[in-house]
Design a protein around this motif. Structure first.
Motif, PDB file in Angstrom:
ATOM      1  N   ALA A  62    -104.598  66.499  36.739  1.00  0.00           N
ATOM      2  CA  ALA A  62    -104.106  65.002  36.299  1.00  0.00           C
ATOM      3  C   ALA A  62    -102.621  65.106  36.841  1.00  0.00           C
ATOM      4  N   VAL A  63    -101.956  64.147  36.186  1.00  0.00           N
ATOM      5  CA  VAL A  63    -100.487  63.658  36.270  1.00  0.00           C
ATOM      6  C   VAL A  63     -99.922  64.393  35.112  1.00  0.00           C
ATOM      7  N   TYR A  64     -98.588  65.103  35.108  1.00  0.00           N
ATOM      8  CA  TYR A  64     -98.095  65.763  34.128  1.00  0.00           C
ATOM      9  C   TYR A  64     -96.627  65.058  34.021  1.00  0.00           C
ATOM     10  N   PHE A  65     -96.365  64.648  33.058  1.00  0.00           N
ATOM     11  CA  PHE A  65     -94.786  64.019  32.865  1.00  0.00           C
ATOM     12  C   PHE A  65     -94.080  65.051  31.750  1.00  0.00           C
ATOM     13  N   CYS A  66     -92.950  65.336  32.055  1.00  0.00           N
ATOM     14  CA  CYS A  66     -92.024  65.867  31.159  1.00  0.00           C
ATOM     15  C   CYS A  66     -91.242  64.933  30.483  1.00  0.00           C
ATOM     16  N   ALA A  67     -90.700  65.139  29.150  1.00  0.00           N
ATOM     17  CA  ALA A  67     -89.654  64.144  28.537  1.00  0.00           C
ATOM     18  C   ALA A  67     -88.887  64.603  27.755  1.00  0.00           C
ATOM     19  N   ALA A  68     -88.038  63.992  27.560  1.00  0.00           N
ATOM     20  CA  ALA A  68     -86.699  64.362  26.879  1.00  0.00           C
ATOM     21  C   ALA A  68     -86.289  63.516  25.783  1.00  0.00           C
ATOM     22  N   SER A  69     -86.096  63.975  24.665  1.00  0.00           N
ATOM     23  CA  SER A  69     -85.809  62.960  23.416  1.00  0.00           C
ATOM     24  C   SER A  69     -84.306  62.859  23.141  1.00  0.00           C
ATOM     25  N   GLU A  70     -83.895  61.688  23.416  1.00  0.00           N
ATOM     26  CA  GLU A  70     -82.610  61.365  23.136  1.00  0.00           C
ATOM     27  C   GLU A  70     -81.779  61.397  21.982  1.00  0.00           C
ATOM     28  N   PRO A  71     -80.837  62.292  21.720  1.00  0.00           N
ATOM     29  CA  PRO A  71     -80.117  62.401  20.513  1.00  0.00           C
ATOM     30  C   PRO A  71     -79.821  60.939  19.665  1.00  0.00           C
ATOM     31  N   ASN A  72     -79.904  60.988  18.607  1.00  0.00           N
ATOM     32  CA  ASN A  72     -79.381  59.860  17.831  1.00  0.00           C
ATOM     33  C   ASN A  72     -80.379  58.667  17.659  1.00  0.00           C
ATOM     34  N   PHE A 111     -87.911  68.507  23.708  1.00  0.00           N
ATOM     35  CA  PHE A 111     -88.650  68.286  25.030  1.00  0.00           C
ATOM     36  C   PHE A 111     -90.237  68.153  24.740  1.00  0.00           C
ATOM     37  N   LEU A 112     -90.867  67.191  25.858  1.00  0.00           N
ATOM     38  CA  LEU A 112     -92.395  67.121  25.724  1.00  0.00           C
ATOM     39  C   LEU A 112     -93.140  67.270  26.945  1.00  0.00           C
ATOM     40  N   TRP A 113     -94.258  67.667  26.950  1.00  0.00           N
ATOM     41  CA  TRP A 113     -95.121  67.601  28.177  1.00  0.00           C
ATOM     42  C   TRP A 113     -96.150  66.706  27.880  1.00  0.00           C
ATOM     43  N   TYR A 114     -96.560  65.675  28.677  1.00  0.00           N
ATOM     44  CA  TYR A 114     -97.505  64.628  28.453  1.00  0.00           C
ATOM     45  C   TYR A 114     -98.756  64.965  29.678  1.00  0.00           C
ATOM     46  N   SER A 124     -88.578  72.443  20.841  1.00  0.00           N
ATOM     47  CA  SER A 124     -87.094  72.190  20.266  1.00  0.00           C
ATOM     48  C   SER A 124     -86.258  72.849  21.102  1.00  0.00           C
ATOM     49  N   SER A 125     -85.142  72.215  21.208  1.00  0.00           N
ATOM     50  CA  SER A 125     -83.783  72.637  22.019  1.00  0.00           C
ATOM     51  C   SER A 125     -83.192  74.196  21.314  1.00  0.00           C
ATOM     52  N   ILE A 126     -83.646  74.477  20.065  1.00  0.00           N
ATOM     53  CA  ILE A 126     -83.419  75.714  19.673  1.00  0.00           C
ATOM     54  C   ILE A 126     -84.106  77.013  20.009  1.00  0.00           C
ATOM     55  N   LYS A 127     -85.240  76.474  20.707  1.00  0.00           N
ATOM     56  CA  LYS A 127     -86.072  77.673  21.104  1.00  0.00           C
ATOM     57  C   LYS A 127     -86.161  77.586  22.525  1.00  0.00           C
ATOM     58  N   ASP A 128     -86.785  78.722  23.084  1.00  0.00           N
ATOM     59  CA  ASP A 128     -86.589  78.964  24.463  1.00  0.00           C
ATOM     60  C   ASP A 128     -88.276  79.066  24.900  1.00  0.00           C
ATOM     61  N   GLY A 184     -85.194  66.779  15.879  1.00  0.00           N
ATOM     62  CA  GLY A 184     -85.935  67.966  16.067  1.00  0.00           C
ATOM     63  C   GLY A 184     -87.425  67.444  16.692  1.00  0.00           C
ATOM     64  N   ARG A 185     -87.967  66.440  16.196  1.00  0.00           N
ATOM     65  CA  ARG A 185     -89.129  66.175  16.695  1.00  0.00           C
ATOM     66  C   ARG A 185     -89.445  64.782  16.885  1.00  0.00           C
ATOM     67  N   ASN A 186     -89.885  64.329  18.069  1.00  0.00           N
ATOM     68  CA  ASN A 186     -90.469  62.877  18.277  1.00  0.00           C
ATOM     69  C   ASN A 186     -91.598  62.764  19.079  1.00  0.00           C
ATOM     70  N   GLU A 187     -92.805  63.355  18.727  1.00  0.00           N
ATOM     71  CA  GLU A 187     -94.010  62.979  19.566  1.00  0.00           C
ATOM     72  C   GLU A 187     -94.278  61.441  19.481  1.00  0.00           C
ATOM     73  N   GLN A 188     -94.750  60.995  20.775  1.00  0.00           N
ATOM     74  CA  GLN A 188     -94.856  59.660  20.694  1.00  0.00           C
ATOM     75  C   GLN A 188     -96.598  59.664  21.188  1.00  0.00           C
ATOM     76  N   PHE A 189     -97.221  58.750  20.822  1.00  0.00           N
ATOM     77  CA  PHE A 189     -98.716  58.658  20.913  1.00  0.00           C
ATOM     78  C   PHE A 189     -99.294  57.649  21.684  1.00  0.00           C
ATOM     79  N   PHE A 190     -99.746  57.453  22.906  1.00  0.00           N
ATOM     80  CA  PHE A 190     -99.947  56.382  23.470  1.00  0.00           C
ATOM     81  C   PHE A 190    -101.210  55.761  23.308  1.00  0.00           C
ATOM     82  N   GLY A 191    -101.698  54.250  23.522  1.00  0.00           N
ATOM     83  CA  GLY A 191    -102.813  53.750  23.611  1.00  0.00           C
ATOM     84  C   GLY A 191    -103.320  53.843  25.153  1.00  0.00           C
ATOM     85  N   PRO A 192    -104.624  53.341  25.356  1.00  0.00           N
ATOM     86  CA  PRO A 192    -105.418  53.294  26.438  1.00  0.00           C
ATOM     87  C   PRO A 192    -104.602  52.667  27.654  1.00  0.00           C
TER      88      PRO A 192
END
Lengths: 112, 115
Positions: free
Chosen positions: A86-96, A33-36, A51-55, B100-108
């Motif tokens: 700012a605007v904050y987006f959360c994102a989830a990584s799709e498995p596979n 999971f990520l925050w932008y 990571s999903s293995i952490k809290d 386990g990791r997948n950061e994406q980095f964006f353009g402008p």
């Protein structure tokens, strides 16, 4: 059907206080999971991930918490600063595939 | 370090005209590449992604197409623009996906207005 949801379109907090941004997801197979953070007319900037293995993951003023049983994650910003507005987006990584599924975003306003 | 470029920054096009937006990445090899659109007041919608030269996956049916002629170049195109194609277009890259990791980095981004 939206797999990642940010139910609060906006949030306003006072400078120096804590900002808490929330995100819910439906797919229990998401593994990362990520925050932008995004300013108007700019591309999103990667902020923090977990990571999903952490809290919990902490980076300076930013901490992300993951509650897998509730399928919920949150971003805490302490202390909040006007530059955090700012605007904050959360994102989830799709498995596979590694594709990211984004929430709709929450606009944070930090008042001086 | 890696950098990602997009151009043009802004574009105003009439309905029915063609479109070509370009994205290039520097400082990395064999990246995964992505095109997103952010419509006004909405989140990021994945349009296309590519895991290698000539390999394009489309996420949503639409009036747009994508191509990857070189390893670090990703192009978004349309033969005839529609009003609904207006939006903020973002290109992103990531390293080859690993569990386990997948950061994406964006353009402008490119602000496209179709009139």
């Amino acid at each position: 059907d939206q797999q990642v949801k940010q139910n609060s379109p906006s949030l306003s907090v006072q400078e120096g206080r804590i900002s808490i941004l929330n995100c819910d997801y439906t797919n229990s197979m998401f593994d990362y999971f990520l925050w932008y953070k995004k300013y108007p007319a700019e591309g999103p900037t990667f902020l923090i991930s977990i990571s999903s293995i952490k809290d919990k993951n902490e980076d300076g003023r930013f901490t992300v918490f993951l509650n897998k049983s509730a399928k919920h994650l949150s971003l805490h910003i302490v202390p909040s600063q006007p530059g955090d507005s700012a605007v904050y987006f959360c994102a989830a990584s799709e498995p596979n595939t590694g594709k990211l599924i984004f929430g709709q975003g929450t606009t944070l306003q930090v008042k001086p | 370090s890696q950098t990602i470029h997009q151009w043009p920054a802004t574009l105003v096009q009439p309905v029915g005209s063609p479109l070509s937006l370009e994205c290039t990445v520097e400082g990395t090899s064999n990246p995964n590449l992505y095109w997103y659109r952010q419509a006004a007041g909405r989140g990021l919608q994945l349009l296309f992604y590519s895991v290698g030269i000539g390999q394009i996956s489309s996420e949503v049916p639409q009036n747009l197409s994508a191509s990857r002629p070189q390893d670090r170049q990703f192009i978004l195109s349309s033969k005839k623009l529609l009003l609904s194609d207006s939006g903020f277009y973002l290109c992103a890259w990531s390293a080859i996906w690993a569990s386990g990791r997948n950061e994406q980095f964006f353009g402008p981004g490119t602000r496209l207005t179709v009139l």
